[in-house]
Scaffold this motif. Structure first.
Motif, PDB file in Angstrom:
ATOM      1  N   ARG A  90      12.086  67.324  59.176  1.00 18.83           N
ATOM      2  CA  ARG A  90      12.709  66.026  58.923  1.00 18.83           C
ATOM      3  C   ARG A  90      14.222  66.218  59.042  1.00 18.83           C
ATOM      4  O   ARG A  90      14.892  66.594  58.081  1.00 18.83           O
ATOM      5  CB  ARG A  90      12.348  65.512  57.526  1.00 18.83           C
TER       6      ARG A  90
ATOM      7  N   ASN B 181       6.139  69.378  56.042  1.00 19.89           N
ATOM      8  CA  ASN B 181       7.479  68.991  56.475  1.00 19.89           C
ATOM      9  C   ASN B 181       8.551  69.682  55.648  1.00 19.89           C
ATOM     10  O   ASN B 181       9.611  70.050  56.172  1.00 19.89           O
ATOM     11  CB  ASN B 181       7.656  67.478  56.387  1.00 19.89           C
TER      12      ASN B 181
ATOM     13  N   MET C 252       8.688  64.048  50.840  1.00 28.18           N
ATOM     14  CA  MET C 252       8.068  64.432  52.113  1.00 28.18           C
ATOM     15  C   MET C 252       6.841  65.306  51.893  1.00 28.18           C
ATOM     16  O   MET C 252       6.665  65.913  50.823  1.00 28.18           O
ATOM     17  CB  MET C 252       9.074  65.152  53.014  1.00 28.18           C
TER      18      MET C 252
END
Length: 258
Positions: free
Chosen positions: A75, A177, A173
């Motif tokens: 991310r 991730n 998240m």
């Protein structure tokens, strides 16, 4: 060109151990870098061991980042925010670490190892990412990143054991991730710490390069083993936590006993 000396071989082998363990169980391996450099490779100076291990950890993190980035696990906006404040923290932490007496640093480092072993035994809970992104995510990421960076810089570690849960807490998240994103942060924190120590002449460059080369080779072996031993990784984490505890006790005994 002559054969590698025993000192060179030990640096490569120790790097392989760290890279292998990181790839096999997904974290905690970099905490062994400094004690291996001190007690096996023989750097002796705790500050040089921290600077050298920070560089090696950074290089290995960036190398392992590539497959995660290709798989879409990173991310990037969260990574940049976390790393931006974390770099400031890593600079502050590493600047403080350089002026702390090496003997005291080893005691604090050994105590940190015990904390990490306890966190490894707790394991990582499942997070599916349904809470991503959280409200005020970037402010949360900035604060948590600053704290993680200070600790990573002070001890010259990757800090993945702090960064992964920190990313989940701050952003919501998914765990996969958080693991991929953490590698960018680990690499950035380690590079900041290494540059700060290198500016004071506290990086053993030949040892660092040998350690990095061993870490890359060990990482390849660890990734292969992880696929075959995926069902046993919980047991491997327990075993690895036990190794960390043993090394921490050894360091405390060496530092505190006359």
């Amino acid at each position: 060109m002559g054969l590698l000396s025993l000192h060179d071989l030990l640096a490569v082998l120790c790097g392989s151990v760290v890279g292998f363990s990181l790839a096999l169980i997904g974290g905690g391996g970099s905490i062994l870098a400094m004690p291996l450099l001190l007690y096996v490779v023989g750097l002796h100076d705790p500050h040089r061991a921290i600077g050298t291990s920070a560089l090696a950890v950074s290089a290995n993190a960036f190398a392992n980042l590539l497959p995660h980035a290709r798989a879409g696990h990173v991310r990037w906006p969260a990574a940049f925010m976390f790393a931006a404040t974390g770099v400031v923290g890593a600079f502050l932490g590493s600047s403080l670490g350089k002026v702390i007496d090496g003997h005291h640093l080893l005691v604090l480092f050994a105590l940190l190892m015990l904390v990490i072993a306890a966190l490894m035994l707790r394991g990582r809970g499942g997070h599916d990412g349904t809470g991503y992104p959280r409200r005020h995510m970037y402010a949360r990421l900035g604060l948590v990143g600053l704290g993680a960076g200070i600790l990573a810089g002070f001890f010259g570690i990757g800090g993945g054991f702090l960064i992964v849960p920190g990313l989940v807490f701050a952003s919501g998240m998914a765990m996969i991730n958080a693991i991929g994103t953490s590698l960018f942060c680990v690499g950035t924190f380690g590079l900041t710490t290494a540059i700060n120590y290198a500016a004071s002449g506290l990086v053993a460059w030949p040892v660092a390069l040998e350690f990095i080369a061993g870490g890359v080779a060990g990482g390849w072996l660890g990734m292969s083993a992880a696929q075959r031993l995926s069902r046993k990784r919980g047991a491997l984490s327990v075993l690895f936590a036990a190794v960390i505890v043993a090394v921490a006790i050894f360091m405390l005994a060496k530092s505190l006993l006359p």
